[in-house]
Each structure stands twice: as structure tokens, then as C-alpha cells.
Design an enzyme around this catalytic site. Structure first.
Site, PDB file in Angstrom:
ATOM      1  N   GLU A 121       0.845  -1.194   0.000  1.00  0.00           N
ATOM      2  CA  GLU A 121       0.000   0.000   0.000  1.00  0.00           C
ATOM      3  C   GLU A 121       0.880   1.244   0.000  1.00  0.00           C
ATOM      4  O   GLU A 121       1.765   1.385   0.847  1.00  0.00           O
ATOM      5  CB  GLU A 121      -0.938   0.030   1.212  1.00  0.00           C
ATOM      6  CG  GLU A 121      -1.850   1.253   1.140  1.00  0.00           C
ATOM      7  CD  GLU A 121      -2.868   1.327   2.266  1.00  0.00           C
ATOM      8  OE1 GLU A 121      -2.977   0.368   3.050  1.00  0.00           O
ATOM      9  OE2 GLU A 121      -3.549   2.365   2.356  1.00  0.00           O
TER      10      GLU A 121
ATOM     11  N   GLU B 156       4.955   4.816   3.677  1.00  0.00           N
ATOM     12  CA  GLU B 156       4.464   6.150   4.071  1.00  0.00           C
ATOM     13  C   GLU B 156       5.662   6.974   4.546  1.00  0.00           C
ATOM     14  O   GLU B 156       6.704   6.412   4.921  1.00  0.00           O
ATOM     15  CB  GLU B 156       3.405   5.986   5.182  1.00  0.00           C
ATOM     16  CG  GLU B 156       2.636   7.211   5.657  1.00  0.00           C
ATOM     17  CD  GLU B 156       2.123   8.128   4.575  1.00  0.00           C
ATOM     18  OE1 GLU B 156       2.841   9.099   4.292  1.00  0.00           O
ATOM     19  OE2 GLU B 156       1.020   7.904   4.041  1.00  0.00           O
TER      20      GLU B 156
ATOM     21  N   ASP C 147      10.235   7.334   0.581  1.00  0.00           N
ATOM     22  CA  ASP C 147       9.536   7.660  -0.666  1.00  0.00           C
ATOM     23  C   ASP C 147       9.189   6.363  -1.416  1.00  0.00           C
ATOM     24  O   ASP C 147      10.078   5.564  -1.759  1.00  0.00           O
ATOM     25  CB  ASP C 147      10.456   8.539  -1.515  1.00  0.00           C
ATOM     26  CG  ASP C 147       9.775   9.045  -2.775  1.00  0.00           C
ATOM     27  OD1 ASP C 147       8.803   8.422  -3.240  1.00  0.00           O
ATOM     28  OD2 ASP C 147      10.239  10.074  -3.299  1.00  0.00           O
TER      29      ASP C 147
ATOM     30  N   ASP D  14      -2.281  12.073  -3.050  1.00  0.00           N
ATOM     31  CA  ASP D  14      -2.330  13.542  -3.135  1.00  0.00           C
ATOM     32  C   ASP D  14      -2.677  13.949  -4.570  1.00  0.00           C
ATOM     33  O   ASP D  14      -1.962  13.568  -5.499  1.00  0.00           O
ATOM     34  CB  ASP D  14      -0.976  14.135  -2.736  1.00  0.00           C
ATOM     35  CG  ASP D  14      -0.655  13.835  -1.285  1.00  0.00           C
ATOM     36  OD1 ASP D  14      -1.343  14.369  -0.405  1.00  0.00           O
ATOM     37  OD2 ASP D  14       0.271  13.034  -1.030  1.00  0.00           O
TER      38      ASP D  14
ATOM     39  N   LYS E 215      -9.569   8.141   5.807  1.00  0.00           N
ATOM     40  CA  LYS E 215      -9.749   9.503   6.306  1.00  0.00           C
ATOM     41  C   LYS E 215      -9.941  10.490   5.149  1.00  0.00           C
ATOM     42  O   LYS E 215     -10.819  11.348   5.180  1.00  0.00           O
ATOM     43  CB  LYS E 215      -8.510   9.876   7.123  1.00  0.00           C
ATOM     44  CG  LYS E 215      -8.608  11.194   7.802  1.00  0.00           C
ATOM     45  CD  LYS E 215      -7.435  11.444   8.700  1.00  0.00           C
ATOM     46  CE  LYS E 215      -7.423  12.921   9.078  1.00  0.00           C
ATOM     47  NZ  LYS E 215      -6.185  13.319   9.717  1.00  0.00           N
ATOM     48  N   PHE E 216      -9.122  10.342   4.108  1.00  0.00           N
ATOM     49  CA  PHE E 216      -9.223  11.282   2.988  1.00  0.00           C
ATOM     50  C   PHE E 216     -10.457  11.016   2.135  1.00  0.00           C
ATOM     51  O   PHE E 216     -10.981  11.929   1.512  1.00  0.00           O
ATOM     52  CB  PHE E 216      -7.931  11.276   2.155  1.00  0.00           C
ATOM     53  CG  PHE E 216      -6.893  12.181   2.759  1.00  0.00           C
ATOM     54  CD1 PHE E 216      -6.115  11.762   3.822  1.00  0.00           C
ATOM     55  CD2 PHE E 216      -6.719  13.479   2.292  1.00  0.00           C
ATOM     56  CE1 PHE E 216      -5.177  12.602   4.413  1.00  0.00           C
ATOM     57  CE2 PHE E 216      -5.785  14.334   2.866  1.00  0.00           C
ATOM     58  CZ  PHE E 216      -5.012  13.895   3.928  1.00  0.00           C
TER      59      PHE E 216
HETATM   60  C1  LIG Z   1      -3.935  12.367   0.604  1.00  0.00           C
HETATM   61  S1  LIG Z   1      -3.105  11.304   1.700  1.00  0.00           S
HETATM   62  C2  LIG Z   1      -4.139   9.821   1.686  1.00  0.00           C
HETATM   63  C3  LIG Z   1      -3.852   8.927   2.853  1.00  0.00           C
HETATM   64  C4  LIG Z   1      -4.731   7.678   2.960  1.00  0.00           C
HETATM   65  N1  LIG Z   1      -4.466   6.758   1.876  1.00  0.00           N
HETATM   66  C5  LIG Z   1      -6.197   8.043   3.007  1.00  0.00           C
HETATM   67  O1  LIG Z   1      -6.904   7.750   2.033  1.00  0.00           O
HETATM   68  O2  LIG Z   1      -6.622   8.609   4.021  1.00  0.00           O
HETATM   69  C6  LIG Z   1      -1.716  10.775   0.746  1.00  0.00           C
HETATM   70  C7  LIG Z   1      -0.637  10.136   1.591  1.00  0.00           C
HETATM   71  O3  LIG Z   1       0.356   9.611   0.728  1.00  0.00           O
HETATM   72  C8  LIG Z   1       1.625   9.859   1.292  1.00  0.00           C
HETATM   73  N2  LIG Z   1       2.573   9.899   0.170  1.00  0.00           N
HETATM   74  C9  LIG Z   1       2.502  10.686  -0.931  1.00  0.00           C
HETATM   75  N3  LIG Z   1       3.514  10.431  -1.766  1.00  0.00           N
HETATM   76  C10 LIG Z   1       4.251   9.455  -1.175  1.00  0.00           C
HETATM   77  C11 LIG Z   1       5.432   8.791  -1.546  1.00  0.00           C
HETATM   78  N4  LIG Z   1       6.064   9.070  -2.694  1.00  0.00           N
HETATM   79  N5  LIG Z   1       5.929   7.866  -0.706  1.00  0.00           N
HETATM   80  C12 LIG Z   1       5.292   7.574   0.463  1.00  0.00           C
HETATM   81  N6  LIG Z   1       4.159   8.170   0.865  1.00  0.00           N
HETATM   82  C13 LIG Z   1       3.651   9.108   0.054  1.00  0.00           C
HETATM   83  C14 LIG Z   1       1.483  11.171   2.018  1.00  0.00           C
HETATM   84  O4  LIG Z   1       2.425  11.285   3.061  1.00  0.00           O
HETATM   85  C15 LIG Z   1       0.053  11.087   2.545  1.00  0.00           C
HETATM   86  O5  LIG Z   1       0.004  10.556   3.848  1.00  0.00           O
END
Ligand SMILES: C[S@@+](CC[C@H](N)C(=O)[O-])C[C@H]1O[C@@H](n2cnc3c(N)ncnc32)[C@H](O)[C@@H]1O
Length: 227
Positions: free
Chosen positions: A58, A83, A110, A133, A205-206
Site C-alpha cells: 500500500e 508512508e 519515498d 495527493d 480519512k481522505f
Molecule cells: C492524501 S493522503 C491519503 C492517505 C490515505 N491513503 C487516506 O486515504 O486517508 C496521501 C498520503 O500519501 C503519502 N505519500 C505521498 N507520496 C508518497 C510517496 N512518494 N511515498 C510515500 N508516501 C507518500 C502522504 O504522506 C500522505 O500521507
């Protein structure tokens, strides 16, 4: 291509959120439990989990709610969450520990580097990408995770018949992701276009934030071709 996706000099798809951590999240984070360190070398997940169960990865699990629920419901599968958000990592460790989940591991790094360097080609059972995002401004679209090189990289890591499951409440990103995934020769779309929601998917959450703003939730389910 064995290693599509370029090197780690790519534009980041995240901005590190400092987000205050609760004392419980801090304590859990500091235990380091469940964490697999980022090594930049192919990971031996069978050794990390102590078994050979299929591994779902994930990307960007946020607070890890869906991760924990899905892992708890599927003890016959392993889950690796990637994450960079420390509060979320602390929360998922707390959740996994509290529920006694044995089938979760976390990599704090990352995801682009992790998938490229630590996930061996033709090894993953699935990728889950829930509400990535959206980077809504046009000048920021280049930061989006789902672009051709990363979609090809994901496909290269899947076993034949394995899947990528992408969900977004940002219509224009979802449309663009559907185009990107559809253009990857190693992926096939059993639904033709957007997919119906899978009944086991857990609200995140999102997702809740998007629904509160009356956003439409779009699902993309692609399978790696069986050749
Ligand atoms: C908009 S949030 C959605 C979180 C969760 N999946 C939800 O639906 O509530 C996007 C998450 O992806 C993580 N994220 C974005 N790009 C990433 C990357 N390249 N590597 C690891 N995490 C990443 C961010 O830190 C953030 O917590």
C-alpha cells in the site's frame, strides 16, 4: 524494462507534514516495531514476515485505517505499507500492536524509491493506492504519483494476474490515471473504464473528507496480463 521509473532524483509526490503526534503515536513510532528499514536493495519479505504469503503493497497509507482493517480481515496475506508521515506510521504501529496483527510491515521512505529498489520484479500480489495527493494545480501535476514511468514500474513489480487498485475523489486526476494505466501494455482493465467499488475496501480519512465535499469517488482496478 527491468527498472523503469528513473532514479531517485524524481520530483517528490509529497510534502513532509510535520503534524503533531499524540503521545501514543510517538511511543509506538519510537518502538520501531513493524518497520523494515529502507536499504535500497531488494527486500526479503518472506524473511521479514517469516512466511511466504502473498504481499500487497500500500502506497501512502496516511493514518493506516484501511491498512489495518484489510490486514485484520486477511490473515492469509501480508501487507507492506509505505508512508513518509510519521504520525500516520505511529498510528499504524499502535493499531497493529493493539490488534495483534502479524501480517503488517511498514517502510518509511519515498514509495517511488521503495518500489523501484526494494520490490523485486514480478513479486507483488497487489498495489493499493487510496486517495493519493491530487496536486490539483496544473503546474503541480508533474508531482502526481500516477504518471507513465511509475505506472510502468508498478506493472513490472506485479505477478501475472496481480492487480493495482487506485481510488481517488479528484475527478480530473482519476481520469488522467485511467488514461495512464490503460496505456501500460502489461496491464489490462477487466472493467473497461472505472471499476465498481470492491466490497472489502474500507473508508479512509481522505475519502471521508472528499465525500463531505460531495466529491465523486472513482476506482481503477487493473490486472497484470498473464503471459
Ligand atoms: C492524501 S493522503 C491519503 C492517505 C490515505 N491513503 C487516506 O486515504 O486517508 C496521501 C498520503 O500519501 C503519502 N505519500 C505521498 N507520496 C508518497 C510517496 N512518494 N511515498 C510515500 N508516501 C507518500 C502522504 O504522506 C500522505 O500521507
Amino acid at each position: 524494462m527491468d527498472n523503469p521509473g528513473g532514479d531517485s532524483a524524481h520530483l517528490k509526490s509529497f510534502v513532509l507534514r510535520s503534524g503533531r503526534m499524540t503521545p501514543a503515536q510517538t511511543r509506538s513510532y519510537e518502538t520501531g516495531h513493524y518497520l523494515i528499514p529502507y536499504t535500497g536493495e531488494p527486500a526479503d519479505f518472506a524473511a521479514s514476515f517469516g512466511n511466504n504469503k502473498p504481499v500487497t503493497v500500500e502506497i501512502g497509507f496516511g493514518m493506516g485505517r484501511a491498512t489495518a482493517e484489510i490486514a485484520a480481515a486477511n490473515p492469509d496475506k501480508n501487507y507492506v505499507g509505505i508512508e513518509v508521515f510519521k504520525a500516520g506510521i505511529g498510528k499504524l504501529i499502535w493499531e497493529a500492536e493493539t490488534r495483534g496483527l502479524l501480517n503488517i510491515r511498514i517502510i518509511e521512505h519515498d514509495a517511488v524509491d521503495v518500489v523501484q529498489k526494494m520490490i523485486a520484479p514480478v513479486s507483488a500480489a497487489a498495489f493499493h493506492i487510496f486517495f493519493p495527493d491530487p496536486w490539483p494545480k496544473k503546474r503541480h501535476h508533474k508531482r502526481r504519483l500516477i504518471q507513465k514511468p511509475f505506472a510502468e514500474l508498478l506493472a513490472s513489480r506485479l505477478c501475472p494476474g496481480a492487480y493495482v487498485y487506485f481510488v481517488s475523489d479528484w475527478e480530473e486526476y482519476a481520469q488522467s490515471a485511467l488514461e495512464v494505466f490503460s496505456a501500460v501494455p502489461a496491464l489490462t482493465n477487466p472493467h473497461g473504464g472505472f471499476a465498481p467499488p470492491l466490497e472489502w475496501r474500507v473508508q479512509t480519512k481522505f475519502e471521508k473528507k472528499g465525500l463531505d465535499k460531495n466529491h465523486l469517488v472513482r476506482e481503477i482496478y487493473m490486472e497484470r496480463v498473464k503471459t
